[in-house]
Design a protein around this motif. Structure first.
Motif, PDB file in Angstrom:
ATOM      1  N   SER A   1       0.753  -0.994   0.060  1.00  0.00           N
ATOM      2  CA  SER A   1      -0.035  -0.203  -0.084  1.00  0.00           C
ATOM      3  C   SER A   1       0.873   1.407  -0.056  1.00  0.00           C
ATOM      4  O   SER A   1       2.038   1.307   0.254  1.00  0.00           O
ATOM      5  CB  SER A   1      -0.894   0.001   1.129  1.00  0.00           C
ATOM      6  N   ASP A   2       0.383   2.533  -0.477  1.00  0.00           N
ATOM      7  CA  ASP A   2       1.015   3.620  -0.317  1.00  0.00           C
ATOM      8  C   ASP A   2       1.473   3.853   0.974  1.00  0.00           C
ATOM      9  O   ASP A   2       2.742   4.468   1.216  1.00  0.00           O
ATOM     10  CB  ASP A   2       0.048   4.833  -0.835  1.00  0.00           C
ATOM     11  N   GLU A   3       0.683   3.636   2.032  1.00  0.00           N
ATOM     12  CA  GLU A   3       1.088   3.863   3.445  1.00  0.00           C
ATOM     13  C   GLU A   3       2.441   2.889   3.812  1.00  0.00           C
ATOM     14  O   GLU A   3       3.224   3.472   4.760  1.00  0.00           O
ATOM     15  CB  GLU A   3      -0.029   3.522   4.397  1.00  0.00           C
ATOM     16  N   GLU A   4       2.360   1.656   3.391  1.00  0.00           N
ATOM     17  CA  GLU A   4       3.459   0.802   3.662  1.00  0.00           C
ATOM     18  C   GLU A   4       4.895   1.342   3.151  1.00  0.00           C
ATOM     19  O   GLU A   4       5.882   1.412   3.637  1.00  0.00           O
ATOM     20  CB  GLU A   4       3.048  -0.589   3.343  1.00  0.00           C
TER      21      GLU A   4
ATOM     22  N   ALA B   1       5.350   4.246   2.034  1.00  0.00           N
ATOM     23  CA  ALA B   1       6.005   5.860   2.737  1.00  0.00           C
ATOM     24  C   ALA B   1       6.750   5.714   4.273  1.00  0.00           C
ATOM     25  O   ALA B   1       7.600   5.923   4.218  1.00  0.00           O
ATOM     26  CB  ALA B   1       4.602   6.449   2.973  1.00  0.00           C
ATOM     27  N   HIS B   2       6.107   4.477   4.747  1.00  0.00           N
ATOM     28  CA  HIS B   2       6.864   4.006   5.993  1.00  0.00           C
ATOM     29  C   HIS B   2       8.214   3.428   5.675  1.00  0.00           C
ATOM     30  O   HIS B   2       9.281   3.865   6.325  1.00  0.00           O
ATOM     31  CB  HIS B   2       5.991   2.887   6.639  1.00  0.00           C
TER      32      HIS B   2
END
Length: 138
Positions: free
Chosen positions: A29-32, A34-35
């Motif tokens: 995911s985009d969140e993963e 970004a992290h």
């Protein structure tokens, strides 16, 4: 050797490489992402992976070897580096008789494989296909 076996049992010992495969990266995911990257995943990441993968293949080619099975599953991102894993398909550059080991979708089309087998440019083709799948994510 196991009791009752006539021949010694062979095994392979491999380095443990913690990290994420490029296949995980293209599906995350985009969140993963970004992290993992401290920001958005972009084409610059794809280019960096390409340069690092080509460096690994350059080493193999200098040893007279072809990798043959480049794909996102076979590259691990760890820290600020990568590791190319799964060396089971490697063959000598002059080997024209062994069975080809490859992954459909990353290897050249069948007519090309049948006519020419695998060469240095085949490895480059597989890198291109690998990067194409990552670029679709960027």
């Amino acid at each position: 050797q196991e009791p009752g076996e006539a021949e010694p049992t062979g095994y392979i010992v491999m380095e443990y490489v913690g990290g994420r495969s490029l296949d995980w990266i293209r599906r995350a995911s985009d969140e993963e992402l970004a992290h993992l990257f401290g920001g958005a995943f972009g084409i610059g990441h794809v280019i960096t992976y390409g340069c690092k993968i080509l460096g690994a293949l350059e080493y193999l080619h200098a040893q007279g070897l072809l990798y043959c099975d480049m794909k996102p599953d076979n590259v691990i991102h760890y820290g600020r580096d990568i590791k190319v894993i799964d060396l089971g398909a490697i063959r000598r550059t002059d080997d024209r008789t062994s069975s080809l080991v490859y992954t459909s979708g990353y290897a050249p089309p069948k007519p090309e494989r049948d006519e020419r087998g695998f060469h240095l440019d085949t490895d480059l083709y597989t890198v291109g296909k690998t990067l194409e799948t990552l670029a679709a994510r960027a």
